[in-house]
Design an enzyme around this catalytic site. Sequence first.
Site, PDB file in Angstrom:
ATOM      1  N   SER A  51       3.828   2.372 -15.866  1.00 34.99           N
ATOM      2  CA  SER A  51       2.734   2.859 -16.708  1.00 34.99           C
ATOM      3  C   SER A  51       1.449   2.914 -15.896  1.00 34.99           C
ATOM      4  CB  SER A  51       2.487   1.885 -17.881  1.00 34.99           C
ATOM      5  OG  SER A  51       3.673   1.641 -18.603  1.00 34.99           O
ATOM      6  N   GLY A 108       0.793  -1.234   0.000  1.00 33.71           N
ATOM      7  CA  GLY A 108       0.000   0.000   0.000  1.00 33.71           C
ATOM      8  C   GLY A 108       0.816   1.271   0.000  1.00 33.71           C
ATOM      9  N   ASN A 130      -5.057   1.266 -13.729  1.00 32.12           N
ATOM     10  CA  ASN A 130      -4.115   0.333 -13.120  1.00 32.12           C
ATOM     11  C   ASN A 130      -2.699   0.885 -13.231  1.00 32.12           C
ATOM     12  OD1 ASN A 130      -3.095  -2.205 -12.069  1.00 32.12           O
ATOM     13  ND2 ASN A 130      -2.490  -2.741 -14.159  1.00 32.12           N
ATOM     14  N   HIS A 174       1.181  -0.228 -13.405  1.00 32.45           N
ATOM     15  CA  HIS A 174       1.932  -1.443 -13.741  1.00 32.45           C
ATOM     16  C   HIS A 174       3.428  -1.114 -13.801  1.00 32.45           C
ATOM     17  CE1 HIS A 174       2.596  -5.448 -15.305  1.00 32.45           C
ATOM     18  NE2 HIS A 174       3.393  -4.922 -16.219  1.00 32.45           N
ATOM     19  N   ASP A 203      -3.301  -5.926 -18.578  1.00 33.81           N
ATOM     20  CA  ASP A 203      -2.281  -4.871 -18.730  1.00 33.81           C
ATOM     21  C   ASP A 203      -2.242  -4.327 -20.162  1.00 33.81           C
ATOM     22  OD1 ASP A 203      -1.554  -5.243 -16.057  1.00 33.81           O
ATOM     23  OD2 ASP A 203      -0.069  -6.768 -16.564  1.00 33.81           O
ATOM     24  N   GLN A 210      10.028   2.647  -7.343  1.00 35.17           N
ATOM     25  CA  GLN A 210       8.882   2.853  -6.441  1.00 35.17           C
ATOM     26  C   GLN A 210       8.522   4.337  -6.235  1.00 35.17           C
ATOM     27  OE1 GLN A 210       9.057   0.623  -2.748  1.00 35.17           O
ATOM     28  NE2 GLN A 210       7.585   1.995  -1.858  1.00 35.17           N
ATOM     29  N   ARG A 250     -14.091 -16.689 -10.470  1.00 33.54           N
ATOM     30  CA  ARG A 250     -13.578 -15.324 -10.573  1.00 33.54           C
ATOM     31  C   ARG A 250     -14.697 -14.306 -10.792  1.00 33.54           C
ATOM     32  NH1 ARG A 250      -8.650 -13.930 -11.802  1.00 33.54           N
ATOM     33  NH2 ARG A 250      -8.090 -15.858 -12.873  1.00 33.54           N
TER      34      ARG A 250
HETATM   35  C1  GAR Z   1       3.649  -1.489  -7.394  1.00 33.57           C
HETATM   36  O1  GAR Z   1       5.011  -1.599  -7.673  1.00 33.57           O
HETATM   37  C2  GAR Z   1       2.836  -1.699  -8.633  1.00 33.57           C
HETATM   38  O2  GAR Z   1       3.454  -1.234  -9.799  1.00 33.57           O
HETATM   39  C3  GAR Z   1       2.700  -3.201  -8.661  1.00 33.57           C
HETATM   40  O3  GAR Z   1       2.520  -3.560  -7.320  1.00 33.57           O
HETATM   41  C4  GAR Z   1       3.231  -2.653  -6.496  1.00 33.57           C
HETATM   42  C5  GAR Z   1       2.332  -2.223  -5.368  1.00 33.57           C
HETATM   43  O4  GAR Z   1       3.068  -1.563  -4.378  1.00 33.57           O
HETATM   44  N1  GAR Z   1       1.579  -3.613  -9.461  1.00 33.57           N
HETATM   45  C6  GAR Z   1       1.575  -4.694 -10.220  1.00 33.57           C
HETATM   46  O5  GAR Z   1       2.529  -5.440 -10.312  1.00 33.57           O
HETATM   47  C7  GAR Z   1       0.283  -4.916 -10.990  1.00 33.57           C
HETATM   48  N2  GAR Z   1       0.443  -5.966 -11.934  1.00 33.57           N
HETATM   49  P1  GAR Z   1       2.362  -0.952  -3.109  1.00 33.57           P
HETATM   50  O6  GAR Z   1       1.473  -2.025  -2.496  1.00 33.57           O
HETATM   51  O7  GAR Z   1       3.464  -0.540  -2.196  1.00 33.57           O
HETATM   52  O8  GAR Z   1       1.556   0.232  -3.552  1.00 33.57           O
END
Ligand code: GAR
Length: 222
Positions: free
Chosen positions: A139, A15, A110, A112, A148, A174, A68
């Site tokens: 992205s 999060g 989303n 990614h 995606d 990040q 799902r």
């Molecule tokens: C992020 O790095 C995001 O890009 C990735 O999950 C992480 C969440 O971080 N998303 C994916 O891989 C989606 N396919 P967070 O929980 O610290 O926000």
Amino acid sequence: MTSPTPIAVLASGRGSNLAALIAARRAGRLAVDFALVASDKAAAPALRRAEAEGIATLALDPQGYPDRRSYDLALFERVAASGAGLIVLAGFMRVLDAAALAPWAGRMINLHPSLLPKYRGLHTHRRVLEAGDAEHGASVHFVTPELDGGPLIAQVRMPVQAGDSAESLAARLQPLEHRLLVACVAALATGQVVWRDGGVEAGGQRLRAPLRLAVDGSLQPA
Ligand code: GAR
């Protein structure tokens, strides 16, 4: 003054992107209200962050549903009931059912961790290194049934450095992801970016290439 856009954030894990959105809102840089933070994992730290902010939360376990589609329909029904007009997938690690997400076309984005269309799916940092790419990035796109694969709104780019590992790439990306997501949600909340006819418009112009996150945190034409 227009009222803040009610959003729902869906997150399976840490999060940190949710935290970035919360911080931006608190700083007056993001005109949204958090209607709901939802997760498929009851233990997700994202839910604890939301609770600490007094945001309504929902932990919905997929194991309670036969497939799902029924899980996704139940989840999105709860999201709709929260009043959210925009869903932000911020590390929500599930593939979504096409029929369940159809009503949210143009209202779900989303984040990614790759320069889409490269590296859809998982393990993006490792795949960048295996391919010997000179550049990596993240992205934000509108969500469509193609995993995606929806229309791109914006990207942030960074160089791959000698000696990088999947971990160092993830760590360097990040903070850029946080800024990219905040900028995209802000652009949607203000109407600077809109979904139209299955594509993206920015400032009234159809986007031919994703916007780029500039050093000052703004979104600029590529
Ligand atoms: C992020 O790095 C995001 O890009 C990735 O999950 C992480 C969440 O971080 N998303 C994916 O891989 C989606 N396919 P967070 O929980 O610290 O926000």
